[in-house]
Design an enzyme around this catalytic site. Sequence first.
Site, PDB file in Angstrom:
ATOM      1  N   TYR A  32     -18.806 -55.851  -6.042  1.00 25.33           N
ATOM      2  CA  TYR A  32     -18.332 -56.579  -4.860  1.00 25.33           C
ATOM      3  C   TYR A  32     -19.453 -57.385  -4.250  1.00 25.33           C
ATOM      4  O   TYR A  32     -20.619 -57.217  -4.611  1.00 25.33           O
ATOM      5  CB  TYR A  32     -17.715 -55.614  -3.840  1.00 25.33           C
ATOM      6  N   ARG A  51     -26.406 -62.814  -6.859  1.00 26.44           N
ATOM      7  CA  ARG A  51     -26.360 -61.361  -7.036  1.00 26.44           C
ATOM      8  C   ARG A  51     -25.037 -60.938  -7.676  1.00 26.44           C
ATOM      9  O   ARG A  51     -24.999 -60.016  -8.502  1.00 26.44           O
ATOM     10  CB  ARG A  51     -26.565 -60.650  -5.697  1.00 26.44           C
ATOM     11  N   ARG A  99      -5.669 -45.729 -19.025  1.00 22.57           N
ATOM     12  CA  ARG A  99      -6.856 -45.004 -18.589  1.00 22.57           C
ATOM     13  C   ARG A  99      -7.618 -44.379 -19.756  1.00 22.57           C
ATOM     14  O   ARG A  99      -7.081 -43.560 -20.504  1.00 22.57           O
ATOM     15  CB  ARG A  99      -6.463 -43.909 -17.582  1.00 22.57           C
ATOM     16  N   HIS A 101     -12.120 -43.743 -20.448  1.00 21.88           N
ATOM     17  CA  HIS A 101     -13.411 -44.060 -19.832  1.00 21.88           C
ATOM     18  C   HIS A 101     -14.089 -45.275 -20.455  1.00 21.88           C
ATOM     19  O   HIS A 101     -14.603 -46.133 -19.748  1.00 21.88           O
ATOM     20  CB  HIS A 101     -14.361 -42.857 -19.921  1.00 21.88           C
ATOM     21  N   LYS A 148     -24.444 -53.935  -7.337  1.00 21.74           N
ATOM     22  CA  LYS A 148     -23.578 -53.786  -6.155  1.00 21.74           C
ATOM     23  C   LYS A 148     -22.175 -53.374  -6.592  1.00 21.74           C
ATOM     24  O   LYS A 148     -21.254 -54.192  -6.656  1.00 21.74           O
ATOM     25  CB  LYS A 148     -23.559 -55.092  -5.352  1.00 21.74           C
ATOM     26  N   GLU A 181     -32.993 -46.582   1.360  1.00 21.04           N
ATOM     27  CA  GLU A 181     -32.346 -47.610   2.177  1.00 21.04           C
ATOM     28  C   GLU A 181     -31.248 -46.946   2.990  1.00 21.04           C
ATOM     29  O   GLU A 181     -30.972 -45.755   2.833  1.00 21.04           O
ATOM     30  CB  GLU A 181     -31.762 -48.718   1.294  1.00 21.04           C
ATOM     31  N   LEU A 206     -30.364 -51.484  -3.257  1.00 22.98           N
ATOM     32  CA  LEU A 206     -29.718 -52.775  -3.435  1.00 22.98           C
ATOM     33  C   LEU A 206     -30.722 -53.848  -3.010  1.00 22.98           C
ATOM     34  O   LEU A 206     -31.377 -53.712  -1.966  1.00 22.98           O
ATOM     35  CB  LEU A 206     -28.462 -52.872  -2.559  1.00 22.98           C
TER      36      LEU A 206
HETATM   37  N1  PMP Z   1     -28.164 -51.706   0.904  1.00 28.22           N
HETATM   38  C1  PMP Z   1     -26.889 -51.356   0.692  1.00 28.22           C
HETATM   39  C2  PMP Z   1     -26.606 -50.027   0.056  1.00 28.22           C
HETATM   40  C3  PMP Z   1     -25.840 -52.216   1.074  1.00 28.22           C
HETATM   41  O1  PMP Z   1     -24.556 -51.864   0.864  1.00 28.22           O
HETATM   42  C4  PMP Z   1     -26.142 -53.448   1.701  1.00 28.22           C
HETATM   43  C5  PMP Z   1     -25.045 -54.358   2.174  1.00 28.22           C
HETATM   44  N2  PMP Z   1     -24.418 -55.018   1.140  1.00 28.22           N
HETATM   45  C6  PMP Z   1     -27.492 -53.785   1.891  1.00 28.22           C
HETATM   46  C7  PMP Z   1     -28.481 -52.891   1.473  1.00 28.22           C
HETATM   47  C8  PMP Z   1     -27.884 -55.085   2.509  1.00 28.22           C
HETATM   48  O2  PMP Z   1     -27.712 -56.143   1.592  1.00 28.22           O
HETATM   49  P1  PMP Z   1     -27.386 -57.617   2.088  1.00 28.22           P
HETATM   50  O3  PMP Z   1     -28.547 -58.038   2.931  1.00 28.22           O
HETATM   51  O4  PMP Z   1     -27.293 -58.406   0.842  1.00 28.22           O
HETATM   52  O5  PMP Z   1     -26.120 -57.537   2.869  1.00 28.22           O
END
Ligand code: PMP
Length: 281
Positions: A32, A51, A99, A101, A148, A181, A206
């Site tokens: 996403y 991304r 379904r 895997h 992501k 994070e 991320l």
């Molecule tokens: N870390 C995670 C786990 C996230 O879900 C997000 C939001 N998408 C971010 C960091 C921040 O990323 P961005 O600045 O691209 O929104």
Amino acid sequence: MRFAYVNGRFCAHPDAAIHVEDRGFQFADAVYEVWSVRDGRLMDADGHFQRLSRSLAELRIPEPRSRPALERIIRELLRRNRVSNGLVYLQISRGQARRDHAFPKQAITPTIVLTCKRLDFAAADRRAETGIGVITVPDQRWARCDIKTVNLLPNVLAKQAAYEAGAAEAWQVDADGYVTEGSSTNAWIVTKAGKLLTRQADNGILHGITRARILDCAQRLGLEVEERAFTPAEALDAREAFLTSATSFVTPVVSIDGKTVANGAPGSLARALRETYLAEA
Ligand code: PMP
């Protein structure tokens, strides 16, 4: 919202649906992206599209639409929903198949879903004025947090734990005791010596698009920056702490696990970075 976009069609939001055999639903086999929309414009459009392409490539999901085609769909979705300040959510799954895997043997068409919603950026500004609290939780995620994907259960549980503790975000801590994070944000501190720290963009986080933009802003403001992991203890000893994301921009963190950071007020660098970022976005 009134309209969503699903697999080539705009449809009434209450009726928007995917199939029960969709691999996004069955396996979280989907990626996403989220863009903030300010005054009708997608913020950091290039970074988020790049991304998205990378996430798809890492999972070997073919790109179902060109970028110009996606941008046309996004513009039309925003127009139909009359959203000029808010966010756009895009999900692309591997598609629908019986379904099993492993990837389907025959090529299938990826599923595309787009939704949008209004956001109150004035409320976000107010939050940035007072700052927010975070808690720390163990990082329970997989080893490819750089992709992501919609595989967000640990993030969901972390955010819920934060809310139940009266905090706004949870900073996840890896097995070595370092902050990776937030559940949906990147984490930053400013050391007592004035150095800006955020974790290196490895597979443990991320690679936030806002993070990359803030690193740029910091360099141009002449700040000393180091991309390395820090511990919750370092964060509590810091001059400032803050987080970044597409929808929260730069938000000061004024407490960690109920203990105040510095004097408990938002820091000046977080404010300067937020202003610089928004002025350029
Ligand atoms: N870390 C995670 C786990 C996230 O879900 C997000 C939001 N998408 C971010 C960091 C921040 O990323 P961005 O600045 O691209 O929104």
